[in-house]
Scaffold this motif. Structure first.
Motif, PDB file in Angstrom:
ATOM      1  N   ARG A 120       0.855  -1.195   0.000  1.00 21.29           N
ATOM      2  CA  ARG A 120       0.000   0.000   0.000  1.00 21.29           C
ATOM      3  C   ARG A 120       0.882   1.234   0.000  1.00 21.29           C
ATOM      4  O   ARG A 120       2.065   1.169   0.318  1.00 21.29           O
ATOM      5  N   ASP A 121       0.292   2.367  -0.371  1.00 26.33           N
ATOM      6  CA  ASP A 121       1.039   3.623  -0.377  1.00 26.33           C
ATOM      7  C   ASP A 121       1.371   4.034   1.052  1.00 26.33           C
ATOM      8  O   ASP A 121       0.500   4.005   1.924  1.00 26.33           O
ATOM      9  N   LEU A 122       2.616   4.436   1.273  1.00 23.52           N
ATOM     10  CA  LEU A 122       3.057   4.791   2.618  1.00 23.52           C
ATOM     11  C   LEU A 122       2.888   6.276   2.887  1.00 23.52           C
ATOM     12  O   LEU A 122       3.209   7.121   2.045  1.00 23.52           O
ATOM     13  N   LYS A 123       2.398   6.582   4.078  1.00 21.95           N
ATOM     14  CA  LYS A 123       2.367   7.964   4.538  1.00 21.95           C
ATOM     15  C   LYS A 123       3.779   8.386   4.943  1.00 21.95           C
ATOM     16  O   LYS A 123       4.635   7.541   5.196  1.00 21.95           O
ATOM     17  N   PRO A 124       4.027   9.705   5.023  1.00 23.56           N
ATOM     18  CA  PRO A 124       5.386  10.164   5.374  1.00 23.56           C
ATOM     19  C   PRO A 124       5.938   9.543   6.650  1.00 23.56           C
ATOM     20  O   PRO A 124       7.097   9.111   6.681  1.00 23.56           O
ATOM     21  N   MET A 125       5.130   9.471   7.714  1.00 25.74           N
ATOM     22  CA  MET A 125       5.631   8.932   8.977  1.00 25.74           C
ATOM     23  C   MET A 125       5.896   7.432   8.896  1.00 25.74           C
ATOM     24  O   MET A 125       6.694   6.895   9.659  1.00 25.74           O
ATOM     25  N   GLU A 126       5.220   6.760   7.972  1.00 22.75           N
ATOM     26  CA  GLU A 126       5.498   5.348   7.744  1.00 22.75           C
ATOM     27  C   GLU A 126       6.751   5.170   6.891  1.00 22.75           C
ATOM     28  O   GLU A 126       7.546   4.255   7.120  1.00 22.75           O
ATOM     29  N   MET A 127       6.923   6.046   5.940  1.00 18.89           N
ATOM     30  CA  MET A 127       8.069   5.942   5.043  1.00 18.89           C
ATOM     31  C   MET A 127       9.390   6.116   5.786  1.00 18.89           C
ATOM     32  O   MET A 127      10.372   5.427   5.494  1.00 18.89           O
ATOM     33  N   ILE A 128       9.421   7.017   6.767  1.00 23.03           N
ATOM     34  CA  ILE A 128      10.686   7.268   7.455  1.00 23.03           C
ATOM     35  C   ILE A 128      11.088   6.111   8.379  1.00 23.03           C
ATOM     36  O   ILE A 128      12.183   6.113   8.920  1.00 23.03           O
ATOM     37  N   PHE A 161      14.294   4.341   2.505  1.00 19.51           N
ATOM     38  CA  PHE A 161      14.215   5.800   2.463  1.00 19.51           C
ATOM     39  C   PHE A 161      15.565   6.425   2.799  1.00 19.51           C
ATOM     40  O   PHE A 161      15.990   7.403   2.164  1.00 19.51           O
ATOM     41  N   TYR A 162      16.249   5.896   3.780  1.00 21.06           N
ATOM     42  CA  TYR A 162      17.539   6.462   4.183  1.00 21.06           C
ATOM     43  C   TYR A 162      18.632   6.179   3.158  1.00 21.06           C
ATOM     44  O   TYR A 162      19.579   6.961   3.036  1.00 21.06           O
ATOM     45  N   GLN A 163      18.495   5.113   2.414  1.00 27.61           N
ATOM     46  CA  GLN A 163      19.412   4.877   1.304  1.00 27.61           C
ATOM     47  C   GLN A 163      19.231   5.949   0.232  1.00 27.61           C
ATOM     48  O   GLN A 163      20.207   6.505  -0.278  1.00 27.61           O
ATOM     49  N   PHE A 164      17.969   6.227  -0.082  1.00 28.67           N
ATOM     50  CA  PHE A 164      17.687   7.301  -1.041  1.00 28.67           C
ATOM     51  C   PHE A 164      18.184   8.649  -0.509  1.00 28.67           C
ATOM     52  O   PHE A 164      18.746   9.458  -1.254  1.00 28.67           O
ATOM     53  N   TRP A 165      17.962   8.877   0.776  1.00 30.78           N
ATOM     54  CA  TRP A 165      18.340  10.152   1.395  1.00 30.78           C
ATOM     55  C   TRP A 165      19.844  10.383   1.270  1.00 30.78           C
ATOM     56  O   TRP A 165      20.285  11.485   0.932  1.00 30.78           O
ATOM     57  N   LEU A 166      20.640   9.363   1.524  1.00 28.18           N
ATOM     58  CA  LEU A 166      22.091   9.502   1.447  1.00 28.18           C
ATOM     59  C   LEU A 166      22.564   9.719   0.008  1.00 28.18           C
ATOM     60  O   LEU A 166      23.465  10.528  -0.242  1.00 28.18           O
ATOM     61  N   TYR A 217       2.863  11.155  -2.352  1.00 24.98           N
ATOM     62  CA  TYR A 217       4.141  11.382  -3.025  1.00 24.98           C
ATOM     63  C   TYR A 217       4.741  12.754  -2.729  1.00 24.98           C
ATOM     64  O   TYR A 217       5.931  12.879  -2.433  1.00 24.98           O
ATOM     65  N   SER A 218       3.942  13.818  -2.824  1.00 21.09           N
ATOM     66  CA  SER A 218       4.477  15.172  -2.665  1.00 21.09           C
ATOM     67  C   SER A 218       5.158  15.351  -1.312  1.00 21.09           C
ATOM     68  O   SER A 218       6.269  15.868  -1.215  1.00 21.09           O
ATOM     69  N   ALA A 219       4.487  14.904  -0.253  1.00 24.19           N
ATOM     70  CA  ALA A 219       5.070  15.028   1.084  1.00 24.19           C
ATOM     71  C   ALA A 219       6.261  14.090   1.252  1.00 24.19           C
ATOM     72  O   ALA A 219       7.273  14.445   1.885  1.00 24.19           O
ATOM     73  N   ASN A 220       6.174  12.893   0.684  1.00 21.08           N
ATOM     74  CA  ASN A 220       7.277  11.937   0.804  1.00 21.08           C
ATOM     75  C   ASN A 220       8.542  12.451   0.125  1.00 21.08           C
ATOM     76  O   ASN A 220       9.646  12.335   0.668  1.00 21.08           O
ATOM     77  N   TYR A 221       8.378  13.007  -1.051  1.00 14.39           N
ATOM     78  CA  TYR A 221       9.549  13.545  -1.747  1.00 14.39           C
ATOM     79  C   TYR A 221      10.100  14.761  -1.001  1.00 14.39           C
ATOM     80  O   TYR A 221      11.297  15.013  -0.982  1.00 14.39           O
ATOM     81  N   GLY A 222       9.200  15.500  -0.383  1.00 16.50           N
ATOM     82  CA  GLY A 222       9.651  16.625   0.431  1.00 16.50           C
ATOM     83  C   GLY A 222      10.565  16.187   1.559  1.00 16.50           C
ATOM     84  O   GLY A 222      11.542  16.859   1.883  1.00 16.50           O
ATOM     85  N   LEU A 223      10.270  15.032   2.158  1.00 21.64           N
ATOM     86  CA  LEU A 223      11.135  14.513   3.215  1.00 21.64           C
ATOM     87  C   LEU A 223      12.509  14.145   2.671  1.00 21.64           C
ATOM     88  O   LEU A 223      13.523  14.333   3.339  1.00 21.64           O
ATOM     89  N   THR A 255      11.238   9.998  -9.105  1.00 21.53           N
ATOM     90  CA  THR A 255      10.562   8.857  -9.719  1.00 21.53           C
ATOM     91  C   THR A 255      10.671   7.615  -8.853  1.00 21.53           C
ATOM     92  O   THR A 255       9.698   6.872  -8.675  1.00 21.53           O
ATOM     93  N   VAL A 256      11.855   7.374  -8.279  1.00 21.06           N
ATOM     94  CA  VAL A 256      12.015   6.164  -7.476  1.00 21.06           C
ATOM     95  C   VAL A 256      11.270   6.266  -6.142  1.00 21.06           C
ATOM     96  O   VAL A 256      10.799   5.255  -5.616  1.00 21.06           O
ATOM     97  N   VAL A 257      11.128   7.469  -5.601  1.00 18.51           N
ATOM     98  CA  VAL A 257      10.345   7.630  -4.370  1.00 18.51           C
ATOM     99  C   VAL A 257       8.885   7.269  -4.625  1.00 18.51           C
ATOM    100  O   VAL A 257       8.255   6.556  -3.837  1.00 18.51           O
ATOM    101  N   GLU A 258       8.353   7.735  -5.740  1.00 16.28           N
ATOM    102  CA  GLU A 258       6.969   7.408  -6.083  1.00 16.28           C
ATOM    103  C   GLU A 258       6.830   5.918  -6.378  1.00 16.28           C
ATOM    104  O   GLU A 258       5.854   5.269  -5.973  1.00 16.28           O
ATOM    105  N   LYS A 259       7.818   5.356  -7.061  1.00 15.58           N
ATOM    106  CA  LYS A 259       7.780   3.936  -7.406  1.00 15.58           C
ATOM    107  C   LYS A 259       7.875   3.053  -6.163  1.00 15.58           C
ATOM    108  O   LYS A 259       7.181   2.042  -6.050  1.00 15.58           O
ATOM    109  N   ALA A 260       8.730   3.434  -5.238  1.00 16.10           N
ATOM    110  CA  ALA A 260       8.954   2.620  -4.049  1.00 16.10           C
ATOM    111  C   ALA A 260       7.819   2.718  -3.037  1.00 16.10           C
ATOM    112  O   ALA A 260       7.407   1.712  -2.450  1.00 16.10           O
ATOM    113  N   PHE A 261       7.306   3.945  -2.819  1.00 13.93           N
ATOM    114  CA  PHE A 261       6.375   4.169  -1.707  1.00 13.93           C
ATOM    115  C   PHE A 261       4.970   4.569  -2.137  1.00 13.93           C
ATOM    116  O   PHE A 261       4.114   4.787  -1.279  1.00 13.93           O
TER     117      PHE A 261
END
Length: 456
Positions: free
Chosen positions: A265-273, A278-283, A400-406, A389-395
């Protein structure tokens, strides 16, 4: 085929045609908005005039080394407030969100007309912080709209929209240079422009740029929209018909289908973190944006150290916008054809090599320097296509907008870090040491691609 079925097919054709028109309009609106946001990439050009003005007329302690703080605060502000843009878009929709963000960006540019007479801190607040806040609110929403309309071409659509961001510097850089230095006057031996007429024109350029941007931005905002639900999409699967009448009637009642690859299912920001990916993408984003922020701010001052031709360097900067834009489409398409892992691995390896060899261009003359800068802009541009693109694909797409913002919060560290270390390192090891250090940082991004989950 009976008459009723033919009529239903015609109605479906008309419905799909209207939806596709709205989808295309949303992409065009996103491109217009991103063209103005891309003024960020003209900072390396504009900094030479702004720093010269303030060094000569406001405070002689202001130099290129500390002026990079303006650009760093812009990127840091994007990181701090990008999540706010995603949350605002969920509440008030794409049009109002982008309208607010674009207004802040243009206001920050126009207010610099006055702050440039005051202090570097004041300029950092307007051309840096306020502009960064505007970009953060306006950046992700057009991407979210485009991917909603064209879900089977996410990489390509993202590439098209953010190509506008890359192309933004083409117009901005040329306009700045022709407005401020039409006679191609060279800087003095210390690297600063001192011609009185040139310096007199610096404050006025901000008002003109701001007005031009507002016209483009508000037009783009009016064109933005999202489909009402995930079933109203501008696509038709091969071998399938258009929406059947029963599907059209019931489309409004259906729940959005999850698009997430890593989860069910699609993850909310607090679930994604709470997800390690997510931290691999962040780095990866953190390492890459260190390199991007540095070259964007310092390429022209490095060029001025051995090329005393302002118009030539401006041409390099403006044409780099084309490579920036084309690169975004290329890397987005490459990800669609291969995967994020493959595309980002190739990108980071090539970028590390280009930075490591950039100091050699001081002995290659104008042509060598131009080729390296253009290749760097072409290469790093893919970061801003592959990561969203990968953030939307993964989560998933729902948040998406808030997740990419994180993910963008990485820039709250990378931007100030570049500014803090640049002044010290530039004096200690020069441009060569700085570029080699950046190359080492990018190698960390290359290594990270090997631990990203397969399937992305």
């Amino acid at each position: 085929m009976n008459v009723l079925h033919i009529r239903q097919l015609k109605m479906s054709d008309c419905l799909l045609g209207r939806m596709c028109s709205k989808g295309i309009a949303a992409v065009i609106g996103g491109i217009l908005i991103h063209l103005t946001l891309g003024n960020l990439y003209s900072f390396g050009n504009m900094m030479t005039y702004m720093a010269s003005y303030m060094h000569i007329r406001v405070d002689p302690s202001i130099d290129y080394g500390n002026f990079i703080w303006v650009n760093s605060i812009t990127t840091a502000a994007q990181g701090c407030f990008m999540v706010l843009g995603g949350l605002l878009e969920k509440r008030v929709g794409p049009k109002i969100t982008c309208f607010v963000g674009c207004s802040l960006l243009s206001a920050g540019i126009m207010l610099t007309r006055y702050t440039i007479e005051v202090s570097l801190f004041a300029v950092t607040m307007t051309y840096g912080l306020l502009s960064g806040l505007g970009i953060s609110l306006s950046y992700v929403t057009p991407l979210a709209c485009g991917m909603k309309w064209f879900p089977e071409r996410k990489g390509f659509i993202n590439g098209m929209i953010v190509a506008g961001f890359g192309l933004g510097a083409l117009g901005s850089t040329n306009f700045q240079t022709m407005y401020l230095n039409p006679d191609n006057l060279p800087p003095e031996t210390d690297g600063y422009f001192r011609d009185p007429d040139l310096l007199n024109r610096v404050p006025g350029v901000f008002i003109t740029l701001g007005v031009i941007f507002l016209v483009m931005q508000y037009t783009g905002c009016l064109l933005l929209s999202k489909p009402k639900n995930d079933h109203h999409l501008c696509q038709q699967e091969e071998g399938e018909g258009l929406l059947e009448p029963s599907e059209t009637e019931n489309a409004e009642e259906r729940e959005p289908i999850s698009t997430a690859v890593l989860t069910d299912r699609d993850l909310k920001p607090m679930e994604m973190i709470r997800n390690k990916t997510f931290y691999q993408f962040w780095l990866i984003y953190f390492f890459n944006t260190i390199a991007i922020g540095y070259i964007n701010a310092m390429y022209k001052s490095f060029g001025l150290s051995f090329i005393l031709d302002d118009h030539f360097l401006a041409v390099i900067g403006s044409l780099s916008a084309i490579f920036n834009a084309v690169g975004r489409v290329f890397w987005g398409r490459l990800m669609d054809k291969t995967s994020f892992r493959v595309a980002m691995r190739l990108l980071s390896l090539l970028l590390a090599i280009l930075f490591a060899t950039l100091p050699l261009t001081s002995s290659m003359g104008k042509v060598g320097f131009a080729i390296w800068i253009w290749m760097i802009f072409f290469t790093f541009s893919g970061t801003f296509v592959l990561m969203p693109t990968v953030v939307e694909k993964a989560f998933g797409s729902q948040y998406y907008s808030a997740n990419y913002g994180l993910l963008f919060t990485s820039q709250t560290i990378s931007g100030p870090l570049v500014a803090a270390l640049n002044h010290l390192m530039l004096d200690a090891v020069g441009y060569t040491g700085c570029f080699l250090s950046i190359s080492g940082v990018i190698c960390m991004s290359f290594i990270m691609t090997f631990i990203v989950p397969r399937g992305l």
